[in-house]
Design a protein around this motif. Structure first.
Motif, short mmCIF file in Angstrom:
data_model
loop_
_atom_site.label_atom_id
_atom_site.label_comp_id
_atom_site.label_asym_id
_atom_site.label_seq_id
_atom_site.Cartn_x
_atom_site.Cartn_y
_atom_site.Cartn_z
N GLU A 1 2.07 -6.62 -7.39
CA GLU A 1 1.50 -5.50 -8.14
C GLU A 1 2.35 -4.26 -7.91
OE1 GLU A 1 -3.21 -6.65 -7.99
OE2 GLU A 1 -2.33 -5.63 -6.26
N GLY A 2 2.31 -3.36 -8.90
CA GLY A 2 3.03 -2.10 -8.76
C GLY A 2 2.14 -0.94 -9.11
N HIS A 3 1.58 -0.29 -8.09
CA HIS A 3 0.67 0.83 -8.34
C HIS A 3 1.42 2.14 -8.54
CE1 HIS A 3 -2.73 -1.74 -7.53
NE2 HIS A 3 -2.23 -2.07 -6.33
N ASP B 1 3.95 -3.95 -4.40
CA ASP B 1 3.02 -4.48 -3.40
C ASP B 1 2.97 -6.00 -3.52
OD1 ASP B 1 2.49 -1.87 -2.82
OD2 ASP B 1 0.64 -1.77 -3.98
N ILE B 2 3.18 -6.69 -2.37
CA ILE B 2 3.13 -8.15 -2.32
C ILE B 2 1.97 -8.53 -1.43
CG2 ILE B 2 4.41 -10.26 -1.80
CD1 ILE B 2 6.99 -8.63 -2.00
N ASN B 3 1.06 -9.36 -1.96
CA ASN B 3 -0.10 -9.85 -1.20
C ASN B 3 -0.18 -11.36 -1.35
OD1 ASN B 3 -1.78 -7.20 -0.51
ND2 ASN B 3 -1.03 -6.99 -2.62
N SER C 1 0.34 -8.98 3.78
CA SER C 1 0.74 -8.07 2.71
C SER C 1 2.01 -7.35 3.12
CB SER C 1 -0.37 -7.05 2.40
OG SER C 1 -0.61 -6.21 3.53
N PHE C 2 2.75 -6.90 2.10
CA PHE C 2 4.00 -6.18 2.36
C PHE C 2 4.30 -5.29 1.17
CE2 PHE C 2 8.67 -5.78 2.30
CZ PHE C 2 8.86 -5.26 3.57
N GLY D 1 7.76 -11.50 -10.14
CA GLY D 1 6.89 -10.36 -10.39
C GLY D 1 7.69 -9.13 -10.73
N TYR D 2 6.97 -8.05 -11.02
CA TYR D 2 7.63 -6.81 -11.44
C TYR D 2 7.27 -5.69 -10.48
CZ TYR D 2 9.09 -8.73 -15.93
OH TYR D 2 9.69 -9.47 -16.92
N SER D 3 8.22 -4.77 -10.32
CA SER D 3 7.95 -3.57 -9.54
C SER D 3 7.07 -2.62 -10.34
CB SER D 3 9.27 -2.90 -9.15
OG SER D 3 10.03 -2.60 -10.32
N GLY D 4 6.72 -1.46 -9.76
CA GLY D 4 5.72 -0.57 -10.33
C GLY D 4 6.08 -0.02 -11.70
N GLU D 5 5.03 0.24 -12.52
CA GLU D 5 5.20 0.77 -13.87
C GLU D 5 5.26 2.30 -13.85
OE1 GLU D 5 2.94 -1.32 -17.13
OE2 GLU D 5 1.79 -2.04 -15.41
#
Length: 1055
Positions: free
Chosen positions: A627-629, A635-637, A675-676, A708-712
């Motif tokens: 996820e990219g907040h 964020d990797i979980n 998580s990382f 996955g993708y980095s934050g938007e």
């Protein structure tokens, strides 16, 4: 012949096949007749109804008479009391080995009209059917007559007689005009049960020339019309005082029907009660219903504007006295009804007194029915008859016959047959030999022994020890069945049923098996010890007459959850060993339990402990989420390994990641948590990620790679080449060039269109209308904007959005809508389908009703939209200047989801309105919009917003328009947009606005330049997504003040 409620005995054909000994009477089971050749009196098994109607559209008419008996019975018929042989008429079709014949529908049917009866005979006796009336219906007609006009005085009551012709029921009566328009009925005007039309008092609109009574006979598909009645209304002059001209009309109520003070009604249980009171008077009387001393039955309904009391399917407790009361301000009138509900009666009652047989025929009615006895279809000779009872003294074999009881009064005749046979028979056990019975320990069991004999047999039961069974847990019932309560294991075994009478004896055996859950397995042994496996063997326990289907193996470990047993493995019930796969560094114990059809048995004693040595992990983490907040973070979980899956001490995870679109080495980090967060990533770039477990013994298997993708970040470009194409006077199609994916900086959410009305082309003055928003999810390049006001100038902008929020808006585009044609009031409903319908979408359920600001609302109208692809629906012929509420739900095969509602107000002129709906959701989501603190917060925000708008308005009047502010609103600062802009949006207004116009092509003028109007309130967007991805809200337009102003302007402006 129709059954009347005045003859209340249920005497339809009831056949009793009975066997009599000198002391008893019993029924002969059908199984006996299939096992031995017992002579049997004839019994009618099927016959036509008492009334057989020759409908003209039927091809034929069967006169049914079927029977059984031994010897085979013979059939004969009578017609109107005379012998009738169907085989002598070549036109009649006769069936073999049957008494049935068929009358074809060709030629003249009237010659077959009459009353028929079927006689069925063999050497033992004769059975007769009930009388069957064959009716050839005539076409009912009103008489040709010339009716004088009915002259009625103002305020006086009058009645229009229908007098419908007789015909095949049911009869349906309608009062209509010569143009087939129904005569309006209400509290003043209503139709009675007899078809007459009653007027409580005459008014001027009652004067007309075409009151027509129509009588419909649906069973013969016929409707006939009475000669039209002419009603002349006159006003009587008051010579005394003109001011009292209206007062003389007022009078207290009196009843038009019933005409007497009291009446009595008799019904059979199960029939419908209909009580009627129609009153005259002025003002129009209101009718009330009560049951004297009781509440009205719960199932009672009041119909015909309060004048008809209906109680369906009356019961005995509905009997009593009912009262109707008609009253107005000047007085009241009452009528009392007495209701008697007759119960159903058995027809024939058989009893024995010594060697005498008594046959009683019970019947009830008003007047009291007359009882007539027949034997084998003829008058009963040499039989002693006492009122409703026939007595057979010292009954013997010669008394075997078919006895008929016929009850009749002036309302009709009912018939019943009873077969009486006098005979002796040795016991016959009808239950099969060698039946097996099973019962769970502690439950009960019923072991059957169905015996037929004459005289009845004595039944005894023995177990396999040849002793008669007895005790508090055992009962032998009258029908020979043996019941054992609370079965025990020792009850297992063979049982014998012995039946004995004066004519002989008979016996049958059966087996009983007592079942229970399996006993616990024994002698558990561990063998073939390995680092990650062990073999477990056991000896199964007793299955208690129910085969073991499965063995369940459980384990318990001493480190993480000591004492907690968990299922490890299941094996088939025919196995007694299993190889168990284990984890490393765990101290195990095992136990086994059996499962059968009864249930799961107790577990075995646990094995000795077996501790496996430490080992490297067998698996890596699963369910990895990226996820990219924030724009520059990723964020990797993941789901961590269970403690028992560690396989040894020192568990940690290696997180590896790299850019997918460039050649670079893996970046690795060791962590102990699950998580990382990767810092300083480029915005929205694809990454490859893998996570590998490790403990002190080594690494887990090679992990799988996930992407996955980095934050938007917010989109950085607006749609280009925005264009508008008119579809009609209130709907336009907007098209644009998609924003390039490099400018999206995130996952594309869709596009939003903001539009607002600049001015009406009727008036030159410009005034900003309210801002509206539509959201279109997905990769779109065009969309439809409905709900526009005809003959107006609008402006719009288009923007895209992603998971972070909105991008900049396009340059504003102005356009004009053409004039609309005048048409009936129409509302166009528009919605988008749910993004997640939670099933297969089958359609929509649309409901609407009038909700003007009164205490009463209009009736709820329903539209079932069965096409799931439908997203627009037009409702026509609505009332002008009226508020409507619309309810929409989307439906799946399971049912319809929660309702969403919108409102719309029509204008004084004929016009076309558009209402935008959210789609009905297939799942229900709660919200905070109904919480008190949330409502209070919203009110405070609204008040502060109002103060700011007033201040801006003052500054604007002082300093003119602010072009800088317009540009800021047109191209909003992307960094200033909140995180709440990532959901589907709702219309920014919830008010209502009537729209004028109709379906005309759009004659438009579109310009790309600035309109000169302020864009404050229009360039920025504060919107949300709904969870199902659909847009929500309505197009409603101006506030109510503006609606009133627009209506007024419309009246003054010529079209």
């Amino acid at each position: 012949m129709q059954r009347s409620p005045e003859l209340t005995a249920v005497l339809g054909l009831i056949t009793c096949i009975c066997v009599f000994h000198t002391t008893t009477a019993i029924d002969i089971p059908l199984e006996v007749l299939s096992h031995i050749n017992i002579e049997q009196l004839p019994t009618i098994t099927a016959q036509s109804p008492s009334s057989l109607i020759a409908f003209p559209f039927d091809e034929s008419f069967p006169m049914t008479c079927e029977a059984k008996g031994n010897p085979e019975p013979e059939f004969r018929w009578t017609k109107n009391g005379q012998e009738f042989d169907p085989s002598l008429d070549p036109r009649l079709m006769k069936e073999e080995n049957s008494g049935t014949f068929v009358i074809p529908n060709n030629g003249n049917l009237t010659e077959y009209q009459g009353t028929y009866r079927c006689y069925v005979s063999n050497k033992l006796g004769t059975a007769i059917s009930k009388e069957i009336e064959f009716i050839v219906p005539h076409v009912p007609k009103f008489p040709k007559e010339t009716l004088d006009p009915v002259v009625v005085e103002e305020g006086q009551p009058f009645t229009l007689k229908c007098n419908p012709p007789k015909g095949i029921p049911p009869l349906q009566i309608y009062w209509m005009t010569i143009n087939l328009q129904h005569i309006e009925q209400d509290e003043r005007v209503s139709m009675g049960l007899n078809g007459d039309l009653y007027f409580s008092h005459a008014v001027e609109k009652d004067s007309r020339r075409d009151y027509c009574c129509f009588a419909a006979f649906p069973r013969i598909r016929t409707i006939v019309q009475k000669t039209a009645i002419h009603v002349i209304y006159i006003i009587m002059a008051n010579l005394c005082c003109a001011s009292l001209a209206n007062a003389i009309l007022e009078r207290k109520p009196s009843l038009l029907t019933p005409s007497t003070a009291t009446s009595e009604t008799q019904l059979v249980k199960g029939e419908d009660l209909k009580l009627e009171c129609i009153a005259e008077g002025f003002p129009t009387p209101q009718v009330e219903w009560v049951k004297i001393g009781h509440q009205l039955p719960i199932k009672a309904k009041v119909e015909n504007h309060g004048k008809l009391l209906l109680v369906p399917r009356v019961e005995q407790e509905d009997s009593g006295k009912y009262m109707c009361k008609a009253k107005n301000g000047l007085g009241e009138a009452v009528h009392y009804f007495t209701l008697k509900v007759e119960g159903n009666y058995s027809v024939l009652q058989l009893s024995m007194i010594g060697s005498d047989v008594l046959i009683k025929c019970s019947a009830s009615g008003t007047p009291q029915p007359t009882i007539t006895w027949r034997v084998n279809g003829a008058p009963a000779p040499n039989r002693k008859v006492f009122d409703d009872t026939i007595v057979l003294r010292n009954a013997k074999a010669s008394d075997s016959a078919v006895y008929q009881c016929e009850a009749s009064n002036k309302h009709g005749t009912l018939l019943s047959n009873a077969n009486i046979m006098i005979m002796n028979l040795s016991p016959m056990i009808l239950t099969k030999e060698g039946e097996d019975y099973s019962a769970v320990e502690g439950n009960g069991v019923m072991m059957h022994c169905n015996v037929f004999s004459s005289p009845p047999s004595t039944i005894t039961c023995k177990d396999d020890s040849s002793e008669s069974v007895e005790g508090p847990r055992l009962t032998i019932h009258d029908n020979g069945s043996l019941e054992i309560y609370s079965v025990e294991k020792d009850d297992t075994g063979q049982y014998t049923c012995l039946a004995k009478n004066t004519e002989g004896s008979s016996a049958v055996d059966a087996m009983l098996y007592v079942k229970d859950v399996p006993d616990a397995p024994e002698y558990l042994v561990l063998s073939e010890h390995k680092s990650k496996s062990v073999k477990l063997k056991w000896i199964p326990g007793d299955d208690h007459n129910s085969s073991t289907t499965e063995f369940i193996i459980e384990y318990e470990e001493s480190q993480w959850e000591p004492g907690n047993w968990k299922e490890l493995l299941r094996v088939p019930g025919n196995h007694n060993s299993a190889v168990l796969k284990l984890h490393g560094h765990v101290d195990y114990r095992f136990r086994v339990s059996g499962l059968n059809a009864v249930g799961r048995g107790l577990p075995s004693e646990p094995t000795e402990r077996y501790k496996t040595p430490p080992a490297a992990p067998d698996k890596n983490p699963e369910n990895i989420k990226i996820e990219g907040h924030l724009p520059h973070e990723m964020d990797i979980n993941w789901e961590p390994l269970l403690p028992i899956e560690h396989n040894g001490p020192g568990l940690e995870y290696k997180v590896s990641y790299r850019r997918q679109d460039v050649e670079e080495d893996w970046k690795e980090h060791m962590v102990k948590r699950h998580s990382f967060v990767v810092k300083n990533t480029p915005t929205f770039m694809p990454y490859e990620i893998k996570i590998q477990a490790r403990n002190h013994q080594g690494w887990g298997p090679e992990p799988k790679i996930v992407t996955g993708y980095s934050g938007e970040d917010f989109p950085s470009a607006a749609p280009e080449d925005v264009a508008v194409e008119g579809l009609n006077s209130s709907v336009v199609k907007v098209s644009w060039t998609r924003v390039h994916k490099d400018k999206l900086h995130g996952h594309l959410g869709g596009y939003r269109i903001n539009w607002w009305r600049l001015r009406s082309l009727v008036a030159s003055k410009k005034s900003h209308g309210d801002k509206h928003t539509l959201t279109f999810p997905g990769d779109q390049s065009h969309a439809t904007v409905p709900g526009l006001t005809p003959f107006s100038e609008y402006s719009l902008i288009v923007m895209t959005f992603n998971g972070r929020g909105n991008g900049p808006g396009s340059h504003p585009l102005n356009f004009k809508t053409p004039e609309g044609d005048v048409q009936k009031h129409t509302v166009s409903l528009v919605w988008a389908p749910p993004l997640e319908p939670n099933g297969i979408l089958t359609g929509y359920l649309l409901e609407y009703q009038l909700i003007n600001d009164t205490e009463e609302v209009g009736p709820l109208q329903t539209v079932d939209i069965s096409n799931p692809d439908t997203t627009k629906w037009n409702l026509r012929d609505l009332e002008p200047v009226s508020k409507y509420k619309f309810y929409l739900r989307s439906c799946t095969t399971v049912g319809c989801g929660p309702v969403v509602s919108e409102e719309c107000t029509t204008t004084l002129e004929t016009s076309d309105h558009t209402v935008l709906f959210s789609s009905g959701l297939a799942s229900i989501h709660g919200g905070i919009s109904t919480q008190g603190w949330f409502i209070g917060l919203m009110c405070a925000i609204a008040l502060l917003t109002l103060i700011v708008l007033i201040a801006c308005f003052v500054n604007r009047n002082k300093g003119g328009k602010y072009s800088v502010k317009e540009k800021e609103d047109l191209h909003p600062d992307v960094e200033s947009q909140g995180m709440n802009d990532d959901t589907f949006c709702e219309y920014s207004d919830n008010d209502e606005k009537p729209l004028k116009g109709s379906q005309h092509s759009l004659s438009r003028e579109i310009k790309a330049g600035d309109s000169g109007d302020s864009l404050v309130d229009y360039g920025d967007e504060d919107v949300q997504f709904n969870e199902d991805g659909s847009f929500i809200g309505e197009y409603a337009g101006r506030k109510e003040k503006r609606v009133s102003a627009e209506i007024k302007a419309t009246i003054q402006t010529p079209a």
